[in-house]
Motif scaffolding. Structure first.
Motif, PDB file in Angstrom:
ATOM      1  N   THR A  48       4.671  -6.123 -17.481  1.00 18.80           N
ATOM      2  CA  THR A  48       4.402  -4.680 -17.559  1.00 18.80           C
ATOM      3  C   THR A  48       3.072  -4.348 -16.906  1.00 18.80           C
ATOM      4  O   THR A  48       2.941  -3.327 -16.222  1.00 18.80           O
ATOM      5  CB  THR A  48       4.411  -4.215 -19.023  1.00 18.80           C
ATOM      6  N   ARG A  49       2.059  -5.195 -17.103  1.00 15.95           N
ATOM      7  CA  ARG A  49       0.772  -4.979 -16.430  1.00 15.95           C
ATOM      8  C   ARG A  49       0.943  -4.980 -14.916  1.00 15.95           C
ATOM      9  O   ARG A  49       0.333  -4.174 -14.200  1.00 15.95           O
ATOM     10  CB  ARG A  49      -0.234  -6.063 -16.840  1.00 15.95           C
ATOM     11  N   LYS A  50       1.773  -5.902 -14.434  1.00 14.11           N
ATOM     12  CA  LYS A  50       2.008  -5.985 -12.998  1.00 14.11           C
ATOM     13  C   LYS A  50       2.667  -4.695 -12.489  1.00 14.11           C
ATOM     14  O   LYS A  50       2.278  -4.148 -11.448  1.00 14.11           O
ATOM     15  CB  LYS A  50       2.885  -7.199 -12.711  1.00 14.11           C
ATOM     16  N   ILE A  51       3.656  -4.204 -13.215  1.00 11.63           N
ATOM     17  CA  ILE A  51       4.351  -2.976 -12.817  1.00 11.63           C
ATOM     18  C   ILE A  51       3.398  -1.792 -12.854  1.00 11.63           C
ATOM     19  O   ILE A  51       3.403  -0.939 -11.952  1.00 11.63           O
ATOM     20  CB  ILE A  51       5.576  -2.746 -13.721  1.00 11.63           C
ATOM     21  N   LYS A  52       2.557  -1.722 -13.894  1.00 10.42           N
ATOM     22  CA  LYS A  52       1.571  -0.640 -13.989  1.00 10.42           C
ATOM     23  C   LYS A  52       0.658  -0.637 -12.772  1.00 10.42           C
ATOM     24  O   LYS A  52       0.323   0.419 -12.227  1.00 10.42           O
ATOM     25  CB  LYS A  52       0.741  -0.793 -15.267  1.00 10.42           C
ATOM     26  N   GLY A  53       0.259  -1.823 -12.324  1.00  7.87           N
ATOM     27  CA  GLY A  53      -0.599  -1.914 -11.153  1.00  7.87           C
ATOM     28  C   GLY A  53       0.090  -1.428  -9.894  1.00  7.87           C
ATOM     29  O   GLY A  53      -0.523  -0.747  -9.063  1.00  7.87           O
ATOM     30  N   ASP A  54       1.375  -1.745  -9.763  1.00  3.83           N
ATOM     31  CA  ASP A  54       2.132  -1.292  -8.591  1.00  3.83           C
ATOM     32  C   ASP A  54       2.319   0.223  -8.605  1.00  3.83           C
ATOM     33  O   ASP A  54       2.251   0.874  -7.551  1.00  3.83           O
ATOM     34  CB  ASP A  54       3.485  -1.989  -8.544  1.00  3.83           C
ATOM     35  N   VAL A  55       2.569   0.782  -9.784  1.00  2.36           N
ATOM     36  CA  VAL A  55       2.691   2.242  -9.886  1.00  2.36           C
ATOM     37  C   VAL A  55       1.367   2.904  -9.516  1.00  2.36           C
ATOM     38  O   VAL A  55       1.334   3.903  -8.785  1.00  2.36           O
ATOM     39  CB  VAL A  55       3.131   2.661 -11.307  1.00  2.36           C
ATOM     40  N   ALA A  56       0.261   2.339  -9.981  1.00  2.00           N
ATOM     41  CA  ALA A  56      -1.055   2.893  -9.654  1.00  2.00           C
ATOM     42  C   ALA A  56      -1.307   2.849  -8.145  1.00  2.00           C
ATOM     43  O   ALA A  56      -1.883   3.787  -7.577  1.00  2.00           O
ATOM     44  CB  ALA A  56      -2.145   2.121 -10.401  1.00  2.00           C
ATOM     45  N   ALA A  57      -0.866   1.774  -7.491  1.00  2.00           N
ATOM     46  CA  ALA A  57      -1.046   1.666  -6.039  1.00  2.00           C
ATOM     47  C   ALA A  57      -0.252   2.749  -5.314  1.00  2.00           C
ATOM     48  O   ALA A  57      -0.726   3.335  -4.330  1.00  2.00           O
ATOM     49  CB  ALA A  57      -0.615   0.280  -5.563  1.00  2.00           C
ATOM     50  N   LEU A  58       0.953   3.029  -5.793  1.00  2.00           N
ATOM     51  CA  LEU A  58       1.758   4.091  -5.181  1.00  2.00           C
ATOM     52  C   LEU A  58       1.181   5.470  -5.481  1.00  2.00           C
ATOM     53  O   LEU A  58       1.252   6.374  -4.635  1.00  2.00           O
ATOM     54  CB  LEU A  58       3.202   3.986  -5.673  1.00  2.00           C
ATOM     55  N   GLN A  59       0.609   5.650  -6.661  1.00  2.00           N
ATOM     56  CA  GLN A  59      -0.066   6.914  -6.966  1.00  2.00           C
ATOM     57  C   GLN A  59      -1.220   7.134  -5.990  1.00  2.00           C
ATOM     58  O   GLN A  59      -1.449   8.252  -5.515  1.00  2.00           O
ATOM     59  CB  GLN A  59      -0.592   6.900  -8.406  1.00  2.00           C
ATOM     60  N   GLU A 121      11.928   7.634  -0.493  1.00  2.00           N
ATOM     61  CA  GLU A 121      12.123   8.540   0.638  1.00  2.00           C
ATOM     62  C   GLU A 121      10.811   9.173   1.076  1.00  2.00           C
ATOM     63  O   GLU A 121      10.596   9.449   2.254  1.00  2.00           O
ATOM     64  CB  GLU A 121      13.132   9.622   0.252  1.00  2.00           C
ATOM     65  N   LEU A 122       9.931   9.376   0.107  1.00  2.00           N
ATOM     66  CA  LEU A 122       8.678  10.077   0.370  1.00  2.00           C
ATOM     67  C   LEU A 122       7.662   9.199   1.107  1.00  2.00           C
ATOM     68  O   LEU A 122       6.858   9.704   1.900  1.00  2.00           O
ATOM     69  CB  LEU A 122       8.085  10.546  -0.964  1.00  2.00           C
ATOM     70  N   LEU A 123       7.692   7.891   0.853  1.00  2.00           N
ATOM     71  CA  LEU A 123       6.701   6.977   1.411  1.00  2.00           C
ATOM     72  C   LEU A 123       7.384   5.874   2.232  1.00  2.00           C
ATOM     73  O   LEU A 123       7.421   4.707   1.819  1.00  2.00           O
ATOM     74  CB  LEU A 123       5.881   6.344   0.280  1.00  2.00           C
ATOM     75  N   PRO A 124       7.921   6.218   3.393  1.00  2.00           N
ATOM     76  CA  PRO A 124       8.620   5.203   4.202  1.00  2.00           C
ATOM     77  C   PRO A 124       7.716   4.053   4.624  1.00  2.00           C
ATOM     78  O   PRO A 124       8.199   2.951   4.874  1.00  2.00           O
ATOM     79  CB  PRO A 124       9.113   6.005   5.416  1.00  2.00           C
ATOM     80  N   GLY A 125       6.417   4.304   4.677  1.00  2.00           N
ATOM     81  CA  GLY A 125       5.483   3.247   5.034  1.00  2.00           C
ATOM     82  C   GLY A 125       5.233   2.247   3.917  1.00  2.00           C
ATOM     83  O   GLY A 125       4.577   1.223   4.125  1.00  2.00           O
ATOM     84  N   HIS A 126       5.750   2.542   2.735  1.00  2.00           N
ATOM     85  CA  HIS A 126       5.565   1.668   1.571  1.00  2.00           C
ATOM     86  C   HIS A 126       6.917   1.237   1.003  1.00  2.00           C
ATOM     87  O   HIS A 126       7.059   0.995  -0.197  1.00  2.00           O
ATOM     88  CB  HIS A 126       4.754   2.390   0.489  1.00  2.00           C
ATOM     89  N   THR A 127       7.905   1.128   1.891  1.00  2.00           N
ATOM     90  CA  THR A 127       9.263   0.800   1.444  1.00  2.00           C
ATOM     91  C   THR A 127       9.307  -0.496   0.646  1.00  2.00           C
ATOM     92  O   THR A 127       9.937  -0.570  -0.420  1.00  2.00           O
ATOM     93  CB  THR A 127      10.205   0.695   2.664  1.00  2.00           C
ATOM     94  N   GLY A 128       8.632  -1.528   1.162  1.00  2.00           N
ATOM     95  CA  GLY A 128       8.661  -2.817   0.478  1.00  2.00           C
ATOM     96  C   GLY A 128       8.093  -2.736  -0.925  1.00  2.00           C
ATOM     97  O   GLY A 128       8.652  -3.317  -1.876  1.00  2.00           O
ATOM     98  N   MET A 129       6.989  -2.005  -1.087  1.00  2.00           N
ATOM     99  CA  MET A 129       6.358  -1.881  -2.397  1.00  2.00           C
ATOM    100  C   MET A 129       7.260  -1.127  -3.370  1.00  2.00           C
ATOM    101  O   MET A 129       7.404  -1.517  -4.538  1.00  2.00           O
ATOM    102  CB  MET A 129       5.007  -1.160  -2.267  1.00  2.00           C
ATOM    103  N   VAL A 130       7.885  -0.046  -2.887  1.00  2.00           N
ATOM    104  CA  VAL A 130       8.745   0.746  -3.774  1.00  2.00           C
ATOM    105  C   VAL A 130       9.982  -0.061  -4.159  1.00  2.00           C
ATOM    106  O   VAL A 130      10.405  -0.049  -5.324  1.00  2.00           O
ATOM    107  CB  VAL A 130       9.159   2.076  -3.113  1.00  2.00           C
ATOM    108  N   LEU A 133       9.073  -2.506  -6.741  1.00  2.00           N
ATOM    109  CA  LEU A 133       8.889  -1.816  -8.013  1.00  2.00           C
ATOM    110  C   LEU A 133      10.234  -1.506  -8.662  1.00  2.00           C
ATOM    111  O   LEU A 133      10.406  -1.668  -9.881  1.00  2.00           O
ATOM    112  CB  LEU A 133       8.089  -0.532  -7.808  1.00  2.00           C
ATOM    113  N   GLN A 134      11.206  -1.077  -7.868  1.00  2.00           N
ATOM    114  CA  GLN A 134      12.538  -0.818  -8.405  1.00  2.00           C
ATOM    115  C   GLN A 134      13.154  -2.096  -8.978  1.00  2.00           C
ATOM    116  O   GLN A 134      13.752  -2.078 -10.059  1.00  2.00           O
ATOM    117  CB  GLN A 134      13.448  -0.240  -7.310  1.00  2.00           C
ATOM    118  N   LEU A 140      12.723  -5.776 -15.865  1.00  2.00           N
ATOM    119  CA  LEU A 140      12.108  -5.570 -17.177  1.00  2.00           C
ATOM    120  C   LEU A 140      13.107  -4.948 -18.142  1.00  2.00           C
ATOM    121  O   LEU A 140      13.183  -5.336 -19.316  1.00  2.00           O
ATOM    122  CB  LEU A 140      10.864  -4.692 -17.047  1.00  2.00           C
ATOM    123  N   SER A 141      13.895  -3.995 -17.651  1.00  2.00           N
ATOM    124  CA  SER A 141      14.932  -3.392 -18.491  1.00  2.00           C
ATOM    125  C   SER A 141      15.939  -4.450 -18.942  1.00  2.00           C
ATOM    126  O   SER A 141      16.350  -4.485 -20.112  1.00  2.00           O
ATOM    127  CB  SER A 141      15.650  -2.284 -17.714  1.00  2.00           C
TER     128      SER A 141
END
Length: 203
Positions: A48-59, A121-130, A133-134, A140-141
């Motif tokens: 979960t910490r790892k996912i939180k960090g990835d979400v913060a990077a996308l923010q 769709e919004l961040l095509p330059g960050h496709t790999g990161m998104v 994250l998915q 995790l689910s």
């Protein structure tokens, strides 16, 4: 960390920890001594910490790319879009139950997994990161679901306002704001889920 949490709880008094009182019932006392359950908690706290960090990077990417950084400046647009926070009240109420909390975490993760399509769709330059994250969100689910089954916990599905089709954005700006709030809401969701898992680990 757990001993520090207990010390702080004593120092701060019962007020701050009142929502968690129901955690100390007999069923949870049994789980606290379950080595497999504790291993599950530790592994998924780290996940979960790892996912939180990835979400913060996308923010941060949304902030830098679209200059959308502060929620208070976008609240009116948010109301028009109808993007709601996925609920996790079962994880911090006085009637806390492991199965109810885990069910909401599992269902919420599934909801955000779908919502991240907007960010993709919004961040095509960050496709790999998104996409990573998915995948992590889905994993995790699945971890939560598997642990519920291993513990023989009842699986309950709670309806949420965010379930169903994604909002229809009438402009690119609305899509940008939509992506911004999806990430902001997801970060808050993860923080609540993390606190619930951490408290269980410290019982």
């Amino acid at each position: 960390m757990c001993s520090l949490t207990r010390t702080l709880a004593l120092l701060l008094g019962t007020l701050l920890w009142a929502p968690w009182r129901a955690l100390h019932g007999a069923p949870l006392a049994e789980l606290s001594g379950d080595q497999d359950f504790q291993l599950f908690l530790q592994k998924n706290l780290e996940f979960t910490r790892k996912i939180k960090g990835d979400v913060a990077a996308l923010q941060d990417a949304v902030c830098k790319t679209f200059q959308l950084c502060k929620e208070e400046e976008l609240l009116l647009v948010r109301q028009d879009l109808g993007i709601a926070q996925v609920p996790l009240e079962k994880c911090h109420s006085r009637t806390f139950q492991v199965e109810a909390c885990f069910s909401q975490i599992r269902d919420g993760l599934r909801t955000y997994h779908g919502s991240l399509a907007v960010v993709l769709e919004l961040l095509p330059g960050h496709t790999g990161m998104v996409e990573t994250l998915q995948l992590d969100t889905a994993n995790l689910s699945s971890n939560i679901q598997q642990q519920m089954e291993d513990l023989g916990l009842a699986t309950v599905t709670y309806p949420t306002e965010s379930q169903g089709p994604l909002p229809a954005f009438s402009s690119h700006f609305q899509q940008q704001v939509g992506g911004f709030f999806i990430l902001a809401n997801f970060q808050r969701f993860l923080e609540t889920a993390y606190r619930a898992l951490r408290h269980l680990a410290c019982l």
